[in-house]
Enzyme design. Structure first.
Site, PDB file in Angstrom:
ATOM      1  CG  HIS A  13     -43.650  49.400 -66.756  1.00 50.65           C
ATOM      2  ND1 HIS A  13     -43.969  48.803 -67.957  1.00 50.65           N
ATOM      3  CD2 HIS A  13     -42.568  50.180 -67.003  1.00 50.65           C
ATOM      4  CE1 HIS A  13     -43.117  49.218 -68.880  1.00 50.65           C
ATOM      5  NE2 HIS A  13     -42.265  50.048 -68.328  1.00 50.65           N
ATOM      6  CG  ASP A  19     -38.581  49.187 -67.874  1.00 49.13           C
ATOM      7  OD1 ASP A  19     -39.279  49.361 -68.881  1.00 49.13           O
ATOM      8  OD2 ASP A  19     -38.511  50.010 -66.936  1.00 49.13           O
ATOM      9  CG  ASP A  59     -42.425  53.180 -70.137  1.00 49.44           C
ATOM     10  OD1 ASP A  59     -42.692  54.396 -70.058  1.00 49.44           O
ATOM     11  OD2 ASP A  59     -41.318  52.726 -69.789  1.00 49.44           O
ATOM     12  CG  HIS A 114     -40.266  50.170 -73.590  1.00 49.85           C
ATOM     13  ND1 HIS A 114     -41.008  49.108 -73.141  1.00 49.85           N
ATOM     14  CD2 HIS A 114     -40.034  50.938 -72.500  1.00 49.85           C
ATOM     15  CE1 HIS A 114     -41.214  49.236 -71.837  1.00 49.85           C
ATOM     16  NE2 HIS A 114     -40.630  50.341 -71.433  1.00 49.85           N
TER      17      HIS A 114
END
EC number: 3.2.1.24
Length: 981
Positions: free
Chosen positions: A23, A25, A145, A386
């Site tokens: 994951h 970001d 997420d 996000h």
């Protein structure tokens, strides 16, 4: 030892699908580039370049290994750096299904604070990149997420992209517990009331976090127990680790339907050294399958979904959305709906600007515009992440997002200026590569800073104002520019003098200008302009009009009066809409529309919630993510009266109000508009009392709203909200304020038997109706504690200047819009005005003699047939010439089926008239992200509990003939085409 890793699914066994992922970001604790190259590791050990390098090497060691990756902002960076040999290897891995792209957009976008056009744009950017490089079409949404999930995500950014499934970790803690007991974490989600089952998607909510089960995280520096199967070494533990695997699998199997479950094998920025993971997973697969009690396999979300679909299971139905999200009793993630309100405004403004940049670039011809919109596309794509537009990144990362947007905007501004110069020039298109006119634009209008309009004019020259309309219908709107002279003449292109109104510059704006121009441009600006000059511009659809401003001879008179009113009530409004204010307190008392007869007693005020710092029962504080007001007392009223000044004129009436030293507003009622525009200025929020503050505006009416209000989903559909209620579970109300907040990108409305009250916003924000008849918007927040969700900073935005670092809290200025209608009468205003807010008219300035300009330039023109405009129910949401010469066109129907008796119907767009100046040769209809033919899209069929198939048939437009090029659109339909001219 050679491990057997090639298992497929086994029909009669429990199948554990291991889905390796990282994951990553696109900015959070570090900037996107710091994350990519692995710098600043003292903040967080993370290097996406290492992840991709490492994963590619590990995948080629065993053809059964698999890995999924989502963020094209990172993959695109990596791909550009690779050798031809590495690119060939990666292409083989993708073709073999070992490397699978999930989502495939530029980022894993937020779902609360994003606009549907931005969601589509960045997804298209990523999907077309994947199609060009790999000829691959992503099949799975991977929103693991984001902090709650929107209806638009489910149907538009899901089914309409051709996704079979969407997978995510974050749903409300009460919802999750109920779903675990019912085996209903996995559902068939119908996010659209309009399209129902025709736009459904399989939605997989994980039992917990998006990491692996406890004990199975194999990141190289984690303290995990390796599977030790070499008999020559001490501490072999095959039986123990197989049993651990079995226990975890059987525990999870109790929560899911069918004999398939997913393990998400990865976490934030993991697989820095991928072999650490794959070696352990190879061993587990081998020994678990040798044991034989369950079956384990390398898998991906699309393979997992195929297995679920093949099981012929009946699934629960989910409608609407997954907002708001809470992960604890006092932990509602509803603060981020408003966090960093200024950053959310910049993203919204540049989104509309990016749309206009591509329109104007197309109409001017790409060659003539030195096309440089990619930088803004990249920056906006990153900004949808996000932790970006959501306002939940560290301050230095937020600064980086803003810098990228500013650089992208600068490049796009050059495109717009060049395009307008070409479009207005009477030169032929091929002569236009070096247009003679140089236009300038102004970014800081909202604090009255616009050098081209403030400078004095040479004797023989006028200020030339070109007004470009990016919408597909004509507009009559007030243009407002700062000037130093109240003795100006404004003429249209026919030489007619226009009515001009002057409004004196207010102190609040002058002070903002003085501070923020210095902060933004690092240089002191000249003294504030003396006036706002207002005139009405009439601009054709997708066209422009030109206005000429010159100094008048003789002494001018200001035709605007500043009044102190006698009597108890101030009545303002030069048009149909009137507002009444108390002469004593300045408080709004009522709104009245003389045309419709709607009369609504209503008050408006500013208040602030005290941010919780946590208490003895629960240490949870309010912060960037979470909104937790301190206890249950009502919010603090800022002031029960305001210093009020009224200005009246032929075009607009204005009420200037100062509520305290850090909150003021201007209410504007325009002659030809059915709404009030409220410009608020909030900040710096004081914190010297040690208290964080979350500032709202609240409108209180006499309406009987029965706990109900309606909010938009990503600027598109409106969803019904009921206070203290959830459709899917019996809600235990633990936070009566924070738990009733919802995200807004377009606005909200309430209604009763007598009237409908609507509020539209100019950026993503949070809104609620905490009591019947009330509507509130949260406009700005400043907290003094971190809320413990990872960012490690309070939400304390400051602006600093000069070497001494003189800092003050951030001031936010923005607009919201109020309107009243008869019941069911507000949708037309909401949809039309929403488009006007998203796509404001663009102003470009230069100086030239009026007659010289008119002889060498087109002063008013249409891109389309002059007798044609788009239907009022349709928006042109994409028009862009692509690198391969094809033109990407998207048209969106703006209405839901029952919104408007006239406009909620099948409508038609005539492309031959839309592109009257060019010859359209052919068109192909494609998916929403333009990566596959619409006719080739396949949909999985799902069996749904209680499905009686009685839903109304969705209305969609029919095929488009290459003879007449007429596009039909049903309510809420978006259609995407590739055009060849």
């Amino acid at each position: 030892m050679k491990y057997n890793t090639g298992a497929g699914t086994v029909p009669e066994q429990l199948n554990v699908h291991l889905v390796p992922h990282s994951h990553d970001d696109v900015g959070w604790l570090k900037t996107v580039d710091q994350y990519y190259v692995g710098s600043e590791n003292y903040i967080q050990e993370a290097c996406v370049e290492n992840v991709l390098d490492s994963v590619v090497m590990s995948l080629q060691r065993d053809p059964n290994r698999k890995f999924v990756f989502g963020e094209m902002a990172f993959f695109h960076r990596w791909w550009l750096e690779q050798t031809p040999e590495t690119k060939e290897l990666x292409x083989k891995l993708v073709k073999a299904g070992q490397l699978e792209f999930v989502n495939g957009g530029w980022c894993m976008h937020d779902e609360a604070t994003t606009h549907y056009i931005d969601m589509i744009d960045h997804t298209t950017l990523g999907h077309r990149f994947l199609q060009e490089q790999f000829n691959k079409i992503p099949r799975a949404g991977w929103q693991i997420d984001p902090f709650g999930h929107s209806a638009v995500q489910g149907y538009l950014l899901g089914a309409e992209l051709g996704f079979d499934s969407v997978h995510f970790a974050r749903i409300d803690y009460q919802d999750r517990e109920k779903r675990k007991g019912e085996k209903s974490l996995e559902v068939v989600w119908r996010g659209s009331k309009t399209f129902g089952s025709s736009a459904q998607i399989f939605a997989n909510a994980f039992p917990g976090h998006y990491g692996p089960p406890n004990g199975f995280n194999f990141e190289v520096r984690n303290n995990f127990v390796p599977l030790q199967d070499d008999p020559r070494l001490f501490d072999t533990n095959v039986e123990e680790r197989v049993q651990n695997f079995l226990d975890a699998a059987l525990t999870q199997a109790k929560l899911t339907r069918t004999n398939h479950l997913m393990w998400t094998m990865g976490d934030d920025f993991q697989y820095q050294y991928a072999e650490s993971w794959f070696k352990q997973m190879d061993k587990l697969l081998h020994h678990v399958n040798k044991d034989g009690r369950v079956n384990a396999l390398y898998s991906t979300p699309s393979l997992y979904t195929e297995a679920k679909n093949a099981a012929n299971q009946t699934w629960p139905l989910k409608i609407d959305d997954y907002f708001p999200y809470a992960d604890g009793r006092n932990a509602y993630w509803t603060g981020f709906y408003t966090s960093r309100x200024x950053x959310x405004x910049x993203x919204x403004m540049l989104s509309g600007y990016y749309l206009a940049t591509r329109h104007s670039g197309f109409f001017a011809g790409k060659k003539s515009t030195k096309y440089h919109a990619f930088d803004l596309a990249d920056a906006l794509g990153i900004a949808q992440h996000h932790d970006a537009v959501s306002g939940t990144a560290k301050q230095h990362t937020t600064n980086d997002y803003a810098k990228r947007l500013a650089l992208g905007a600068s490049k796009a501004e050059a495109v717009v200026s060049s395009s307008l110069a070409c479009l207005t020039s009477k030169q032929s298109a091929d002569q236009c590569s070096a247009p003679a006119s140089a236009f300038s634009q102004c970014h800081l209008f909202n604090i009255s800073y616009c050098p081209p309009t403030e400078s004095s004019l040479p004797d023989d020259k006028s200020l030339v104002v070109v007004v470009y309309n990016p919408l597909g219908w004509s507009r009559n709107e007030i243009v407002r520019i700062p000037v130093n002279d109240a003795n100006l003449v404004v003429k249209d292109s026919s030489g007619n003098k226009l009515e001009v109104q002057y409004v004196e510059m207010d102190d609040v704006t002058a002070n903002l200008r003085s501070f923020y121009v210095k902060x933004x441009x690092x240089x002191x600006x000249x003294x504030x302009x003396x006036y706002w000059s207002l005139f009405k511009a009439s601009v054709p659809p997708l066209g422009w009009s030109t206005y000429f401003i010159s100094e008048a001879t003789g002494k001018g008179t200001r035709n605007a009066l500043t009044l102190s009113q006698k009597g108890e009530t101030l009545n303002i409004g030069p048009g149909d809409l009137k507002m009444s204010f108390s002469s004593l307190t300045g408080q709004l008392k009522r709104m009245y529309n003389s045309k419709t007869g709607v009369d609504l007693p209503i008050q408006q005020n500013y208040l602030w919630y005290e941010s919780s710092e946590g208490d003895f029962s629960d240490y949870q504080a309010s912060g960037a993510y979470l909104f937790r007001p301190n206890g249950q007392p009502p919010p603090h009223t800022v002031s029960r009266s305001s210093v009020t000044r009224v200005t009246r004129g032929p075009l607009v009436d204005e009420v200037h109000q100062k509520f305290n030293s850090w909150i003021s507003q201007v209410t504007r009622l325009y002659k030809d508009k059915d709404h009030a525009e409220i410009e608020f200025t909030i900040g710096p929020i004081p914190t010297d009392d040690g208290v964080g503050k979350e500032v709202i505006t609240r409108m209180t009416s006499t309406m009987a709203t029965n706990k109900e209000f309606y909010t938009d989903s990503n600027g598109r559909d409106f969803l019904k909200r009921v206070r203290d209620y959830r459709e899917d579970w019996p809600l235990e109300v633990t936070q009566p304020v924070a738990g009733n907040y919802y995200p807004l990108n377009l606005g909200l409305y309430t209604k009763d038997e007598k009237s409908e009250f609507s509020v539209l916003v100019d950026r993503a924000t949070g809104g609620a109706s905490i009591k019947d008849g009330e509507v509130e918007l949260m406009l700005h927040r400043r907290t003094l504690r971190d809320d413990g969700r990872g960012v490690g900073e309070p939400l304390d935005e400051q602006v600093c200047m000069n070497k001494e670092y003189t800092c003050e809290g951030l001031t936010v200025r923005g607009n919201y819009y109020l309107s009243i209608h008869k019941p069911a009468g507000g949708s037309r205003w909401r949809r039309t005005t929403g488009q006007e807010i998203y796509s404001p008219m663009l102003l470009a300035f230069t100086q030239e003699n009026m007659e010289n300009w008119k002889s060498s330039h087109s002063t008013k023109a249409y891109a389309m047939d002059p007798n044609y405009s788009l239907p009022p129910s349709v928006a042109l949401i994409t028009l862009e010439e692509l690198d391969d010469g094809l033109v990407l066109l998207r048209l969106a129907h703006l209405y839901e089926p029952s919104e408007d008796a006239e406009y909620s119907t099948l409508t038609k767009v005539e492309l031959k008239k839309l592109f009257a100046t060019q010859k359209l040769e052919e068109l192909r209809e494609v998916s929403l992200s333009a990566n596959q033919e619409k006719s080739e899209m396949k949909k999985m069929k799902w069996s749904v509990e209680g499905d009686n198939e009685q839903e109304p048939q969705a209305v969609r437009g029919g095929p488009v003939s290459n003879a007449d090029f007429v596009v039909e659109l049903g309510p809420m339909e978006i259609r995407t085409f590739l055009l060849q001219f």
